[in-house]
Structures are given as C-alpha cells and as structure tokens.
Design a protein around this motif. Structure first.
Motif, PDB file in Angstrom:
ATOM      1  N   GLY A  65       0.889  -1.133  -0.066  1.00 54.43           N
ATOM      2  CA  GLY A  65       0.117  -0.157  -0.006  1.00 54.43           C
ATOM      3  C   GLY A  65       0.928   1.145   0.053  1.00 54.43           C
ATOM      4  N   GLU A  66       2.102   1.119   0.580  1.00 49.98           N
ATOM      5  CA  GLU A  66       2.743   2.426   0.706  1.00 49.98           C
ATOM      6  C   GLU A  66       3.513   2.619  -0.727  1.00 49.98           C
ATOM      7  OE1 GLU A  66       5.555   1.637   3.771  1.00 49.98           O
ATOM      8  OE2 GLU A  66       4.247   1.453   5.305  1.00 49.98           O
ATOM      9  N   ASN A  67       3.357   1.727  -1.487  1.00 48.94           N
ATOM     10  CA  ASN A  67       3.982   1.948  -2.960  1.00 48.94           C
ATOM     11  C   ASN A  67       2.958   2.032  -4.121  1.00 48.94           C
ATOM     12  OD1 ASN A  67       7.272   1.284  -2.498  1.00 48.94           O
ATOM     13  ND2 ASN A  67       6.147  -0.090  -1.168  1.00 48.94           N
ATOM     14  N   LEU A  68       1.848   2.037  -3.740  1.00 44.48           N
ATOM     15  CA  LEU A  68       0.651   2.162  -4.638  1.00 44.48           C
ATOM     16  C   LEU A  68      -0.105   3.459  -4.397  1.00 44.48           C
ATOM     17  CD1 LEU A  68      -0.937  -1.384  -4.695  1.00 44.48           C
ATOM     18  CD2 LEU A  68       0.822  -0.428  -6.497  1.00 44.48           C
ATOM     19  N   GLN A  72      -5.031   2.842  -6.517  1.00 48.30           N
ATOM     20  CA  GLN A  72      -4.672   1.452  -6.877  1.00 48.30           C
ATOM     21  C   GLN A  72      -4.757   0.462  -5.582  1.00 48.30           C
ATOM     22  OE1 GLN A  72      -0.711   2.401  -7.944  1.00 48.30           O
ATOM     23  NE2 GLN A  72      -1.075   2.440 -10.221  1.00 48.30           N
ATOM     24  N   PHE A  73      -4.877   1.174  -4.652  1.00 47.69           N
ATOM     25  CA  PHE A  73      -4.784   0.138  -3.386  1.00 47.69           C
ATOM     26  C   PHE A  73      -6.208  -0.252  -3.363  1.00 47.69           C
ATOM     27  CE2 PHE A  73      -5.088  -0.440   1.215  1.00 47.69           C
ATOM     28  CZ  PHE A  73      -4.281  -1.317   1.410  1.00 47.69           C
ATOM     29  N   LEU A  74      -7.305   0.272  -3.692  1.00 47.86           N
ATOM     30  CA  LEU A  74      -8.529  -0.241  -3.480  1.00 47.86           C
ATOM     31  C   LEU A  74      -8.879  -1.684  -4.052  1.00 47.86           C
ATOM     32  CD1 LEU A  74     -11.604   0.472  -2.880  1.00 47.86           C
ATOM     33  CD2 LEU A  74     -11.770   1.072  -5.238  1.00 47.86           C
ATOM     34  N   PRO A  75      -8.258  -2.271  -4.972  1.00 48.63           N
ATOM     35  CA  PRO A  75      -8.452  -3.822  -5.248  1.00 48.63           C
ATOM     36  C   PRO A  75      -7.889  -4.640  -4.463  1.00 48.63           C
ATOM     37  CG  PRO A  75      -7.914  -2.662  -7.479  1.00 48.63           C
ATOM     38  CD  PRO A  75      -7.829  -1.725  -6.118  1.00 48.63           C
ATOM     39  N   LEU A  76      -6.804  -3.998  -3.675  1.00 46.78           N
ATOM     40  CA  LEU A  76      -6.010  -5.039  -2.889  1.00 46.78           C
ATOM     41  C   LEU A  76      -6.976  -5.221  -1.463  1.00 46.78           C
ATOM     42  CD1 LEU A  76      -2.516  -3.710  -2.567  1.00 46.78           C
ATOM     43  CD2 LEU A  76      -3.506  -5.695  -3.649  1.00 46.78           C
ATOM     44  N   THR A 336       1.682  13.532  -0.898  1.00 50.10           N
ATOM     45  CA  THR A 336       1.814  13.090  -1.881  1.00 50.10           C
ATOM     46  C   THR A 336       0.753  12.069  -2.409  1.00 50.10           C
ATOM     47  OG1 THR A 336       2.978  11.130  -1.363  1.00 50.10           O
ATOM     48  CG2 THR A 336       4.488  13.301  -1.810  1.00 50.10           C
ATOM     49  N   ASP A 337       0.753  11.500  -3.596  1.00 52.12           N
ATOM     50  CA  ASP A 337      -0.336  10.783  -4.174  1.00 52.12           C
ATOM     51  C   ASP A 337      -0.099   9.261  -3.616  1.00 52.12           C
ATOM     52  OD1 ASP A 337       1.852  10.004  -5.486  1.00 52.12           O
ATOM     53  OD2 ASP A 337       1.150   9.751  -7.590  1.00 52.12           O
ATOM     54  N   LYS A 338       0.676   8.988  -2.734  1.00 52.73           N
ATOM     55  CA  LYS A 338       0.667   7.585  -2.222  1.00 52.73           C
ATOM     56  C   LYS A 338       0.635   7.726  -0.662  1.00 52.73           C
ATOM     57  CE  LYS A 338       3.686   5.696  -5.680  1.00 52.73           C
ATOM     58  NZ  LYS A 338       5.083   5.370  -6.060  1.00 52.73           N
ATOM     59  N   PRO A 339      -0.055   6.915  -0.143  1.00 56.86           N
ATOM     60  CA  PRO A 339      -0.242   6.932   1.114  1.00 56.86           C
ATOM     61  C   PRO A 339       1.373   6.336   1.974  1.00 56.86           C
ATOM     62  CG  PRO A 339      -1.388   4.977   0.492  1.00 56.86           C
ATOM     63  CD  PRO A 339      -0.892   5.687  -0.623  1.00 56.86           C
ATOM     64  N   TYR A 340       1.476   7.375   3.030  1.00 52.83           N
ATOM     65  CA  TYR A 340       2.865   7.251   3.670  1.00 52.83           C
ATOM     66  C   TYR A 340       2.703   5.926   4.477  1.00 52.83           C
ATOM     67  CZ  TYR A 340       6.924   8.098   5.733  1.00 52.83           C
ATOM     68  OH  TYR A 340       8.381   7.973   6.425  1.00 52.83           O
TER      69      TYR A 340
ATOM     70  N   GLU C 172      10.381  -5.851  -2.507  1.00 57.22           N
ATOM     71  CA  GLU C 172      10.524  -7.231  -2.982  1.00 57.22           C
ATOM     72  C   GLU C 172      11.325  -8.149  -2.218  1.00 57.22           C
ATOM     73  OE1 GLU C 172      10.730  -7.490  -7.312  1.00 57.22           O
ATOM     74  OE2 GLU C 172       9.319  -6.074  -7.442  1.00 57.22           O
ATOM     75  N   GLY C 173      11.741  -7.446  -1.080  1.00 57.83           N
ATOM     76  CA  GLY C 173      12.642  -8.209  -0.092  1.00 57.83           C
ATOM     77  C   GLY C 173      14.343  -8.371  -0.810  1.00 57.83           C
TER      78      GLY C 173
END
Ligand code: SF4
Lengths: 383, 171, 185
Positions: A65-68, A72-76, A336-340, C172-173
C-alpha cells in the motif's frame, strides 16, 4: 517438523513438554479454514494450552500500500476479507474520503449500504454453513451456499465481479442498481428468509447441536473488552456495541434496526447472533431500497474528486462495522499521491489472539467449534 | 475410449494402458489446498451450485495420502513453502497439480517480500488457471482438461522407461 | 469541556503535543511515561478500549521535508548553506488507538522512538489486546516492548532477519527463502 513443534512449545509455555501430548493442527487441515495453525498441548482430550501461529498468509499488503497510489490500493482491500469484500472496499473508501474531507452523495451512500448489507448476509451465511459442517451438520451448508450464489449474482450485475468486488471508487459508486435487481430483490428476500428458517429448524433446537454449542467456550464481557473483541463476538458476551449505532457512518442513523445481543458468549450465542443479524440486515436493505427508489433518477452518484488523489498531510483513522466487527483503516498521508503508511485493523485479529484463553480446558472437538464460530479469515488476519 | 466388449462371454478387449487411464480419469479425488480468496471459489465449485462431483471428484480427500489431484487455490507465502512441498511429497503416485488463480501461477498482485512468486518453482504443476479469482466454471474446465491429460498418458510405457533407465544406471 | 481540554487535564505534564486533523485528536507523550499516561487515560479519561497498536517509520518523511526546505532556501539565497539544527528527530513512532466506550470518542496516542534505543514499555499489563499488535510491531519495525510476555516474531518466520515495514527495506525483499529441506529440521 516434529522438532519445530517442540521448540515452539518450549518457548511458549511454562509446563514441561514431556507431561503432555503436543498436537499440531494445521496449517493445512480441513477444519483450520485456510492457513491457520494451532499448536496444542493436551492431556487426553482436554486442552492444556493452545498457541495459535499465524503469518502463513502474510502477503505484505501494508507495505504494498505504501508503494501504490490511493486508487490503486482499492482492489487490494478485496483480498483482505474475501467473504465480504464490499465491506472492506467501503471501509477504505470512507477512510480516504475522511482524509480528503468529503462526503459522497446520498444515493451513493444508499447503494453502498445495500451492497454492504448483502455482503454481510453472505458472510454470515458462510459462517453458519461452515460451523455446521465442522460440527457434522452438512445439510445447512448446501442450502445457504445456493442462497449465497444468488447474492453473488447481484454483485455481478452491479459491478461485475463475484468475489473480489472492488465496488465503488473514492468519491462515490460507479453504477446505479441494475434493473434486474428490482425484480429479483422481493423474491430473493423471501428465499433468504426461507433458507434461514430451514437452517434454524435444522439446527437451533437440535439436541446434538445444542449439546455441542451451548456453554462451549463461554467468555465474559470484561475479558472480551480487555482482549479487544468487537462485533458479534462481543455482542455474544452481552455488550451492546455496534458501530452502525454508536458511531454512525454513511446514513445508518436513519434506519430502524435492532442490535441483537447474547448473554453467555458461548458458541451458541455467537451462532444465534449471526442468524438474527441476517434478519436485521434484510430490514436495513428494505428501508434503504425504499429510500433509494424515492430518489430522483438523475441524482448524482459521484462527488467530483480530482483524478490524482492527494490528501493533505495528516493522519486519520476510520472504522466501520464489518460482519466480523470493527474494521478500521489508519492512513497517514504526507501530501503526495501515495499513502505514507496504511494500517489495517482487522477485527478477527484481536479475537484470535485470545484463542489460547478461549479454548483452554475444553475438548479438542470444541476447539474446532470455537474456531469456526470466531470466523477467522486468514486474509485479513495476516494481511 | 474404445473398449471392445464381446457380448455374452464376459470379455473385454482393450489396451491395459487404456484401462488404467480410464480408471484414473474417472475418479480424480481432489485435495483442496485452499489458502486464500481462491479457496472460497474452490469451495463454491465443490458445493451445491456447481458440484464438481459430477466429474468424478466425488470424494474430497483431506489427507494427502489418499488423493490424486492437489488443487492449490490461493497465495503461497514463503512461510508456507515447506508445508506445500511436504504435502506434495506425501501424496502417492500418480499425482497431479492444478494451480488456481493468479497468485498460485505467478504471485499475482502481491509482488512483495513475503509472497512466493508462483508455485511452479516448488512443485510441478499440470494445469494453470488464470484469474483473480477464476470463476468456478474455470475450475471445472481445468478439471476436464486434466481428465483429458490423464487419458492421453502412457503410464506403463513411462514405468518401463524408468526401469530401463534404472538398469542402465546400475550397469 | 471539550475533548482536548479533558485530555490536557488528564495527562498534565506528560503531554508534549496535541493536534487535531479532521476530528481525530492525536496526542504525543514521552516514551518513558507510557504506562503512567495510559493508565491515567484509561482510568481518568475514560478511554477504556485499545483498538490497535502499530509503528510508523518516519525516515522518508524527514528526508522529503529536508529536501523541500533545502530547495526553498536555494531559491531565496543561493550562497547560504543550510544550517544543522540540533539532533535529527526520532525515526520511529508507535501509535496507540484508544476508544472510549461510553462517549464513543477516539484518540491517537503517539510515542516517538529514536533508532538507537528501540525499547518501549509494553501496555499488555493494561490491555491484553496489545499482545499481538506489539508482537507484530516488533516483527515489522523492531521495537523492543519491555515487559511483553512473549515477544517473538508473529507474521514472518523465526529465522527471518530484517524488519520488513521499515522504509529502507525493499518492497520485493532481499531474496530471503525458507529452507525447503525439512528432513534436517
Ligand atoms: S489470485 Fe486473486 S483471488 Fe486468488 S488468491 Fe490470489 S489474490 Fe486471491
């Protein structure tokens, strides 16, 4: 693996391993619902201590989630509690909307409520069915599963997926109720009630069922609160707590429904609460559906939200009442556009950590009953 | 399958391999290894709505020693890898594996530190089903494909080949 | 009395900072006073339910802020070099989510933890609900909760070395694998 079990036992408890039989159940076991594992020490059939071991489905959702981006996180979130994915979606959407400081239009709120309550019914149906299967009553499972297929059908008409729904988006819902829903719902309501009635007749007053569930791992309310229980597990102990009533989100404060509570916190109460909640959910859907029909056709479904979502810097926590209890999302935004940082507070995580205490002194077969009545979903447990 | 049954005298004429394959393909007992969301769809496929038992997967074997097909539905994490390997090793020959869902095939959406990127690197897989999750129909279709595969197999020839190889290695 | 005032009352000198964002109140307390502050919040403040405990790694946040500040300064006066201002702020945070069952108010309590002394008092004595969340925070960030009855890894396997949710751990570890050879276990 034998050695591994031994080391775990040695590190977890004071009693000597030699005195008791160490019994490893899971992670792949028909009664362990996916990937749960419990290491028990037993004296004959009686459980001296039980230590759940989790993490067999830890997929790194929070790190991902921190990288989306927020969208984009919604489907996860579907993949957390896959028995009622819509509740996860809505919980996440509400959390982001809270961070953005917006509120969605009323029609979208009603749509979300209808779909969420349908998901709640589906979730409870699976639970009751599986609880039956684990205790040796196979028939209700088949009745309930068919009913659930029909609910899935509605999901499919509305947003195109059976299980991993990804319903709605941040700021609203994508589509109105499908036309077929208007025909289907009255019929479906009756058939859900019928299936529930049938289950009720098969199970509730069944002698074997009563013997196997009444008084089995009873839990008192103070302990439950101390352990962080929420949802049906807490209500079974007699605490009237439901976030839909206590901290109303969406439009839940406008509906008339009851919060069923139990008394003893045993497996029977947990089962009964689920059965009663399904009826309440039907009531809520009926009211929401009536309100939905009163809305003008061109009422908006979406709030205008920028394409790239950037909540201001700050941190929020928002929780909803999912079928299992309090499901919360903590979001820390750095602008920013990604959650921290995203933290999910899964309801069954808190319940399952008390598992050792719940089953201590019970029989092995009651451990299975207890586990199914908690409704542990490995996806949200391990994230 | 072409048997030649000679009527009235109790004769049945066919190749031994055909007979073996016929027996095997009509009763692939599954071991449902459901770990995550795909496991729920597998459950649907096994239950009343779709009923996998129609294709011979009648008895859901919850013990690896009495099953033929390992249906791996769901994500396999690195913590789970030894368990999966062990279960596979416990199964008796002949055995087949179906990987259900994107996670089992390639790791799916979870490209992270703790997720195994596909089970193909741990155990041999016969059928891959894409989808996240695949519909129950997809699982049924995979089972039919597996049945086709079993029927095209040459168990005795393979066995002979193995024996020959072993003998040659012994010399 | 508003929620903010009540919390100020209840915490007294233990309060470092109090802020509000979208209705969520967040207070900061010093690390060595966690137990006392939590007890008084529970008993005096009425926050009797612990929702969750987890960690946050702030290293990237500070880095981004420093970069921004540098940029701004450069734009204004190019010659002056950015001065160093005291020691860097503590890298980690532990956040406790509290809830009052009577008034349905929520509160976030923040404790800052520097990287070189990762021990935090455990609140398992006050709420048993903290048992697994604290274990998870240990697993993911490496906090050492003092007084925790059983501080082992929760989600990752025991031989795992790193703390995956730290910002400097790659998504990715680092290629960790669990041994496949169960015969030698
Ligand atoms: S493929 Fe998709 S539905 Fe299946 S287990 Fe993976 S995430 Fe879940």
């Amino acid at each position: 693996m034998a050695k591994e079990i031994e080391t775990v036992c040695v590190t977890t408890g004071p009693a000597e391993v030699g005195d008791y039989v160490a019994l490893n159940i899971g992670p792949i076991h028909p009664a362990m619902h996916g990937t749960l594992r419990v290491i028990t020490r037993t004296d004959g059939e009686t459980i001296i201590s039980a230590e759940p071991e989790i993490g067999y489905l830890h997929r790194g959702v929070e790190k991902l989630g921190e990288n989306l981006t927020y969208r984009q996180f919604l489907p996860l979130t579907d993949r957390l509690n896959y028995c009622s994915a819509i509740c996860n979606n809505v919980a996440y959407e509400l959390a982001v909307e809270k961070a953005l400081g917006i509120e969605v239009p009323e029609k979208a709120q009603l749509l979300r409520i209808i779909m969420m309550e349908l998901a709640r019914i589906a979730d409870h149906q699976v639970l009751v069915g599986i609880l039956g299967v684990d205790l040796g009553a196979l028939t209700p499972f088949f009745y309930l599963i068919i009913q659930r297929e029909e609910i899935y059908e509605i999901f499919e008409w509305h947003h195109g997926a059976r299980l991993t729904n990804s319903m709605g988006t941040i700021g609203g819902v994508e589509a109105e109720l499908p036309d077929r829903f208007h025909e289907k719902w009255p019929k479906m309501r009756d058939s859900i009630r019928k299936a529930n009635d049938e289950t009720d007749r098969l199970l509730t007053h069944n002698r074997i069922w009563m013997d196997r569930t009444i008084g089995v791992n009873a839990f008192c309310a103070d302990d439950a609160l101390n352990w962080g229980f929420t949802g049906p597990m807490l209500r079974a102990c007699g605490v009237k707590r439901d976030l839909r009533k206590d901290e109303p989100y969406l439009m839940y404060d406008k509906f008339d429904f009851e919060v069923p509570t139990g008394k003893h916190g045993d497996v029977f109460d947990r089962y009964m609460i689920r059965m009663l909640e399904m009826e309440e959910s039907i009531k809520i859907i009926d009211q929401a559906y009536a309100m939905y029909q009163d809305m003008p056709d061109d009422a908006p479904l979406m709030k205008k939200v920028p394409k790239i979502i950037k909540p201001p810097e700050g941190q929020i926590y928002h929780a909803i009442e999912s079928p299992n209890g309090e499901l919360g999302f903590f979001i820390k935004s750095d602008g920013t556009d990604k959650p921290y940082r995203i933290k999910i507070r899964p309801p069954c995580y808190m319940v399952y950590q008390a598992f050792g205490e719940l089953v201590q002194g019970e029989m092995i077969s009651d451990l299975i009953a207890c586990l199914s009545s908690i409704n542990v979903i490995a996806g949200e447990l391990d994230r | 399958m072409n048997f030649q049954a000679i009527q009235g005298e109790g004769w049945l004429l066919c190749k031994a391999e055909q007979l073996i394959n016929w027996g095997r393909s009509r009763s692939p007992w599954p071991f449902p290894y459901g770990t995550a969301c795909c496991g729920i769809e597998l459950m649907c496929a096994l239950a009343s709505g779709y009923d996998m038992a129609r294709f011979g997967a009648e008895r859901v074997a919850f013990t690896p020693r009495q099953c033929d097909v390992l249906i791996e539905a769901g994500t396999i994490t690195k913590k789970m890898v030894p368990v999966l390997k062990r279960i596979y090793d416990q199964m008796a020959e002949p055995k087949w594996v179906i990987a259900v869902g994107a996670c089992a095939c390639t790791g799916g959406v979870f490209r992270t530190y703790s997720t195994q990127q596909g089970i193909g690197s741990i155990i041999p897989v016969d059928i891959y089903i894409p989808g996240c999750p695949p519909r129950p129909e997809g699982i049924l279709y995979a089972l039919l494909k597996l049945i086709d595969k079993i029927e095209a197999d040459h168990p005795l020839y393979k066995k002979r080949q193995q024996v020959v190889e072993a003998l040659e290695a012994g010399k | 009395m508003s929620l903010m005032d009540r919390i100020k009352d209840c915490l007294g000198t233990d309060l470092i900072e109090i802020s509000e964002f979208r209705g969520d109140v967040c207070v900061e307390i010093p690390k060595n006073r966690v137990i006392e502050a939590m007890t008084s919040l529970k008993e005096k403040g009425g926050f009797d339910f612990l929702s969750d405990v987890f960690g946050v790694d702030n290293i990237d946040l500070y880095a981004a802020k420093a970069k921004k500040a540098k940029k701004k300064k450069k734009g204004e006066e190019e010659e002056e070099e950015p001065k160093k201002q005291g020691p860097p702020p503590p890298r980690f945070e532990v956040i406790y989510l509290l809830l009052s069952l009577k008034t349905n108010e929520r509160l976030q309590v923040r404790v800052r933890v520097p990287e070189d002394s990762m021990d935090v008092p455990s609140v398992t004595g006050i709420w048993k609900a903290a048992t697994w969340p604290e274990r998870e925070a240990f697993d993911m960030y490496g906090f050492k909760f003092k007084g925790h009855p059983n501080l082992r890894r929760l989600l990752m396997w025991d031989e795992f070395k790193d703390h995956p949710l730290r910002k400097d751990y790659p998504l990715e570890g680092k290629g960790e694998e669990r041994h496949l050879n169960y015969d030698t276990v």
